[in-house]
Design a protein around this motif. Structure first.
Motif, PDB file in Angstrom:
ATOM      1  N   ALA A  14       0.830  -1.214   0.000  1.00  0.00           N
ATOM      2  CA  ALA A  14       0.000   0.000   0.000  1.00  0.00           C
ATOM      3  C   ALA A  14       0.861   1.260   0.000  1.00  0.00           C
ATOM      4  N   GLY A  15       1.960   1.223   0.773  1.00  0.00           N
ATOM      5  CA  GLY A  15       2.809   2.391   0.801  1.00  0.00           C
ATOM      6  C   GLY A  15       3.712   2.490  -0.411  1.00  0.00           C
ATOM      7  N   LEU A  16       4.274   1.366  -0.839  1.00  0.00           N
ATOM      8  CA  LEU A  16       5.235   1.388  -1.924  1.00  0.00           C
ATOM      9  C   LEU A  16       4.589   1.628  -3.275  1.00  0.00           C
ATOM     10  N   ASP A  17       3.360   1.071  -3.471  1.00  0.00           N
ATOM     11  CA  ASP A  17       2.703   1.234  -4.762  1.00  0.00           C
ATOM     12  C   ASP A  17       2.317   2.684  -5.034  1.00  0.00           C
ATOM     13  N   SER A  18       2.261   3.517  -3.975  1.00  0.00           N
ATOM     14  CA  SER A  18       1.961   4.937  -4.188  1.00  0.00           C
ATOM     15  C   SER A  18       3.139   5.669  -4.815  1.00  0.00           C
ATOM     16  N   PHE A  19       4.337   5.102  -4.678  1.00  0.00           N
ATOM     17  CA  PHE A  19       5.519   5.692  -5.301  1.00  0.00           C
ATOM     18  C   PHE A  19       5.741   5.166  -6.719  1.00  0.00           C
ATOM     19  N   SER A  20       5.539   3.839  -6.891  1.00  0.00           N
ATOM     20  CA  SER A  20       5.772   3.236  -8.214  1.00  0.00           C
ATOM     21  C   SER A  20       4.895   2.009  -8.364  1.00  0.00           C
ATOM     22  N   ASP A  21       4.496   1.732  -9.599  1.00  0.00           N
ATOM     23  CA  ASP A  21       3.648   0.574  -9.877  1.00  0.00           C
ATOM     24  C   ASP A  21       4.474  -0.706  -9.888  1.00  0.00           C
ATOM     25  N   PRO A  22       3.839  -1.838  -9.591  1.00  0.00           N
ATOM     26  CA  PRO A  22       4.559  -3.127  -9.659  1.00  0.00           C
ATOM     27  C   PRO A  22       5.112  -3.371 -11.063  1.00  0.00           C
ATOM     28  N   ASP A  23       6.293  -3.922 -11.108  1.00  0.00           N
ATOM     29  CA  ASP A  23       6.945  -4.254 -12.384  1.00  0.00           C
ATOM     30  C   ASP A  23       6.725  -5.733 -12.658  1.00  0.00           C
ATOM     31  N   ILE A  24       5.799  -6.060 -13.578  1.00  0.00           N
ATOM     32  CA  ILE A  24       5.456  -7.455 -13.826  1.00  0.00           C
ATOM     33  C   ILE A  24       6.601  -8.219 -14.469  1.00  0.00           C
ATOM     34  N   GLN A  25       7.469  -7.552 -15.234  1.00  0.00           N
ATOM     35  CA  GLN A  25       8.590  -8.237 -15.858  1.00  0.00           C
ATOM     36  C   GLN A  25       9.601  -8.710 -14.800  1.00  0.00           C
ATOM     37  N   VAL A  26       9.872  -7.821 -13.813  1.00  0.00           N
ATOM     38  CA  VAL A  26      10.764  -8.223 -12.726  1.00  0.00           C
ATOM     39  C   VAL A  26      10.143  -9.363 -11.930  1.00  0.00           C
ATOM     40  N   PHE A  27       8.841  -9.211 -11.633  1.00  0.00           N
ATOM     41  CA  PHE A  27       8.139 -10.269 -10.892  1.00  0.00           C
ATOM     42  C   PHE A  27       8.197 -11.589 -11.660  1.00  0.00           C
ATOM     43  N   ASP A  28       8.016 -11.533 -12.982  1.00  0.00           N
ATOM     44  CA  ASP A  28       8.036 -12.752 -13.797  1.00  0.00           C
ATOM     45  C   ASP A  28       9.416 -13.411 -13.765  1.00  0.00           C
ATOM     46  N   SER A  29      10.474 -12.591 -13.828  1.00  0.00           N
ATOM     47  CA  SER A  29      11.829 -13.157 -13.771  1.00  0.00           C
ATOM     48  C   SER A  29      12.097 -13.814 -12.426  1.00  0.00           C
ATOM     49  N   LEU A  30      11.726 -13.104 -11.348  1.00  0.00           N
ATOM     50  CA  LEU A  30      11.931 -13.675 -10.015  1.00  0.00           C
ATOM     51  C   LEU A  30      11.099 -14.946  -9.821  1.00  0.00           C
ATOM     52  N   LEU A  31       9.867 -14.935 -10.312  1.00  0.00           N
ATOM     53  CA  LEU A  31       8.989 -16.102 -10.166  1.00  0.00           C
ATOM     54  C   LEU A  31       9.523 -17.295 -10.959  1.00  0.00           C
ATOM     55  N   THR A  32      10.031 -17.045 -12.158  1.00  0.00           N
ATOM     56  CA  THR A  32      10.578 -18.142 -12.970  1.00  0.00           C
ATOM     57  C   THR A  32      11.736 -18.821 -12.260  1.00  0.00           C
ATOM     58  N   LEU A  33      12.648 -18.012 -11.667  1.00  0.00           N
ATOM     59  CA  LEU A  33      13.769 -18.590 -10.939  1.00  0.00           C
ATOM     60  C   LEU A  33      13.298 -19.387  -9.722  1.00  0.00           C
ATOM     61  N   ARG A  34      12.292 -18.817  -9.049  1.00  0.00           N
ATOM     62  CA  ARG A  34      11.791 -19.509  -7.859  1.00  0.00           C
ATOM     63  C   ARG A  34      11.110 -20.830  -8.223  1.00  0.00           C
ATOM     64  N   LEU A  35      10.337 -20.838  -9.287  1.00  0.00           N
ATOM     65  CA  LEU A  35       9.672 -22.064  -9.715  1.00  0.00           C
ATOM     66  C   LEU A  35      10.682 -23.118 -10.144  1.00  0.00           C
ATOM     67  N   GLN A  36      11.758 -22.695 -10.790  1.00  0.00           N
ATOM     68  CA  GLN A  36      12.789 -23.640 -11.193  1.00  0.00           C
ATOM     69  C   GLN A  36      13.442 -24.281  -9.979  1.00  0.00           C
ATOM     70  N   ARG A  37      13.612 -23.503  -8.913  1.00  0.00           N
ATOM     71  CA  ARG A  37      14.146 -24.081  -7.685  1.00  0.00           C
ATOM     72  C   ARG A  37      13.223 -25.140  -7.113  1.00  0.00           C
ATOM     73  N   GLU A  38      11.929 -24.998  -7.308  1.00  0.00           N
ATOM     74  CA  GLU A  38      10.952 -25.981  -6.834  1.00  0.00           C
ATOM     75  C   GLU A  38      10.751 -27.123  -7.816  1.00  0.00           C
ATOM     76  N   GLY A  39      11.472 -27.082  -8.944  1.00  0.00           N
ATOM     77  CA  GLY A  39      11.349 -28.152  -9.922  1.00  0.00           C
ATOM     78  C   GLY A  39      10.247 -27.955 -10.929  1.00  0.00           C
ATOM     79  N   VAL A  40       9.653 -26.783 -10.973  1.00  0.00           N
ATOM     80  CA  VAL A  40       8.574 -26.492 -11.921  1.00  0.00           C
ATOM     81  C   VAL A  40       9.187 -25.783 -13.121  1.00  0.00           C
ATOM     82  N   THR A  41       9.303 -26.495 -14.213  1.00  0.00           N
ATOM     83  CA  THR A  41       9.915 -25.939 -15.419  1.00  0.00           C
ATOM     84  C   THR A  41       8.908 -25.827 -16.556  1.00  0.00           C
ATOM     85  N   LEU A  42       7.641 -25.803 -16.250  1.00  0.00           N
ATOM     86  CA  LEU A  42       6.604 -25.737 -17.270  1.00  0.00           C
ATOM     87  C   LEU A  42       6.492 -24.325 -17.831  1.00  0.00           C
TER      88      LEU A  42
END
Length: 506
Positions: free
Chosen positions: A148-176
């Motif tokens: 709530a506080g941070l989004d007032s300064f800048s919007d979420p960056d979906i590309q960064v989120f997607d990169s971080l999520l892809t790495l995290r899923l690969q660590r869990e063995g999800v490569t789909l």
């Protein structure tokens, strides 16, 4: 009390079914557990990736020097620069107010551990959260408040989120391959603000969606679309599935072998019972005939006439010889299984032995018998146990006579094969022109108690020991016994002995 074979087989089948059912239940439960764990891991990956995306935006705030108040963020992650300090809150952002001087900003973007289960207050009091659910709920509230506080300064960056999520899923063995959407859900509509994910991927109708709300009012969310994770779970379970399959195969083979052994033992028991009945009858016949002949000599004055006396004495002698042969075979079958069983080899003249046996069978046969003997060379000898070799050859001649319909035409051929070579051998073959043996029966004729069905030939007596005995004794001598036969054209039994097959005892 013995259980019938069908009940034993039924118990074995029920046991196998129970084992299979329990194994299937256990594997199904394991599959569900692993599926639930993987789905929770995916949800947790979205939450952690959202947190890390916010930390990246905090870093950008440090670089922009925008004056919008002060933001303090504390997260229990270990920075890469301080790997030796465990669980230290290291991410702090201070952005200057409009009425004050700019403040120093410190942040880190590499995270190595999850937050500790603790709440730190400004007055120095720390609360340890013992309940995992309470900790997760508190972390969720704090993260949404941070949004709530941070989004007032800048919007979420979906590309960064997607990169971080892809790495995290690969660590869990999800490569789909996946599709990621940034959604705004109002009261009457849902709007897609941004899309990311695997390039070119189009979700199939079976694809699963996972949603993560990151604001307090559940208006903003991430939606992750993945293909079904069943294949991933089965890949993770491949070792367990393979081991379970091998165990089930071993169990099935063991139970099959057990049933087969039980059925064979039952068949053998029935054959032994039949043998006992047959041999009892065979033993009683010569005893009764010899007794009757002897009684005639003693009580009916048959001994006074030389011709009659000689006739009855020959009958007694023949029946006693037959009885002796039966007893000899039974004793031999018992002796050949003992460890103390020993052969007594001696040099035998094949000419002498074959002629003696041929004459005996001509005399006792109840049908015309012609036996032709051919020995190459004439003085051929053999090193073997006299008693057992005579019984082997006698059994083959007796079978040739019995299985010849009206008259027996038999050929005995003794010769040396492989002459001039290092391992010369002696072959004795007995050929008849009888009813022959069907190909599917030939592999069983040397089994104990086995008798070939004789069709319309009803006068053939026996108890299935002759050929078994002949083969066993031949192998004891180091030789082999084989047969070649065609139905209606006769049979040829061949005995092959090494030369010499045995070394006489010193």
């Amino acid at each position: 009390m013995k259980l019938p074979s069908k009940y034993i087989a039924l118990l074995v089948i029920l046991s196998l079914t129970g084992i299979f059912a329990y194994q299937a239940y256990w594997l199904t439960g394991l599959y569900r557990t692993m599926r639930n764990d993987l789905e929770r891991s995916i949800a947790e990956a979205m939450r952690i990736s959202d947190y890390n995306e916010m930390m990246c935006r905090v870093k950008r705030l440090r670089q922009t020097s925008t004056r919008h108040g002060t933001v303090d963020v504390s997260a229990g992650f270990i920075p890469e620069e301080e790997p030796s300090v465990p669980n230290k809150a290291v991410t702090v952002v201070s952005v200057a107010n409009e009425d004050s001087l700019p403040q120093t900003v410190r942040t880190d973007t590499v995270f190595k551990e999850e937050p500790r289960s603790a709440l730190h207050t400004g007055d120095g009091m720390d609360f340890i959260l013992e309940d995992r659910h309470n900790m997760d709920e508190l972390a969720s509230y704090l993260q949404k408040g941070l949004h709530a506080g941070l989004d007032s300064f800048s919007d979420p960056d979906i590309q960064v989120f997607d990169s971080l999520l892809t790495l995290r899923l690969q660590r869990e063995g999800v490569t789909l391959p996946h599709r990621l959407e940034y959604l705004y859900r109002g009261e009457r509509f849902t709007d897609t603000l941004a899309v990311a994910g695997t390039p070119g991927y189009l979700p199939s109708p079976e694809a699963r969606t996972y949603e993560y709300d990151f604001d307090a009012h559940s208006h903003h969310r991430y939606r992750l679309t993945l293909e079904p994770i069943d294949r991933l779970i089965l890949q993770q379970m491949s070792g367990i599935l393979a081991t379970s399959f091998i165990i089930l195969l071993i169990l099935a083979f063991s139970f099959w072998f057990l049933i087969r052994t039980l059925l064979r033992q039952k068949t053998l028991e029935e054959m032994k019972s039949d043998f006992t009945n047959n041999i009892t009858h065979e033993l009683k016949t010569p005893i009764a005939v010899a007794y009757a002949a002897n009684d005639a000599l003693l009580n009916f004055d048959r001994a006074e006439e030389k011709a009659q006396r000689d006739k009855y004495l020959r009958i007694c002698q023949e029946q006693l010889r037959h009885l002796s042969g039966l007893v000899e075979q039974i004793l031999s079958m018992s002796m050949e299984r003992r460890k103390t069983f020993r052969l007594h080899p001696e040099e035998l003249s094949l000419q002498e032995i074959t002629e003696q046996l041929a004459e005996q069978h001509r005399l006792k046969a109840s049908k015309p018998v012609r036996i032709a003997i051919r020995i190459d060379p004439q003085n051929l000898t053999l090193l073997a146990d006299r008693t057992h070799f005579c019984n082997i050859l006698s059994n083959l001649i007796d079978n040739a006579i019995k299985y010849s319909p009206e008259e027996a035409d038999i050929e005995i051929h003794c010769r040396t094969i492989g002459e001039g070579k290092k391992e010369a051998q002696t072959e004795i073959s007995v050929r008849d022109h009888g009813i022959g043996i069907a190909p599917d029966r030939q592999k069983h004729i040397f089994d104990k108690f086995y008798r070939v069905p004789t069709g319309n030939l009803h006068n053939v007596k026996g108890y299935g020991l002759g050929l078994f005995y002949a083969k066993s004794m031949t192998e004891k001598h180091g030789g082999t016994l084989s047969v070649k036969s065609e139905p209606g054209r006769g049979s040829t039994f061949s005995i092959i002995f090494p030369t010499p097959p045995l070394t006489p005892p010193s």
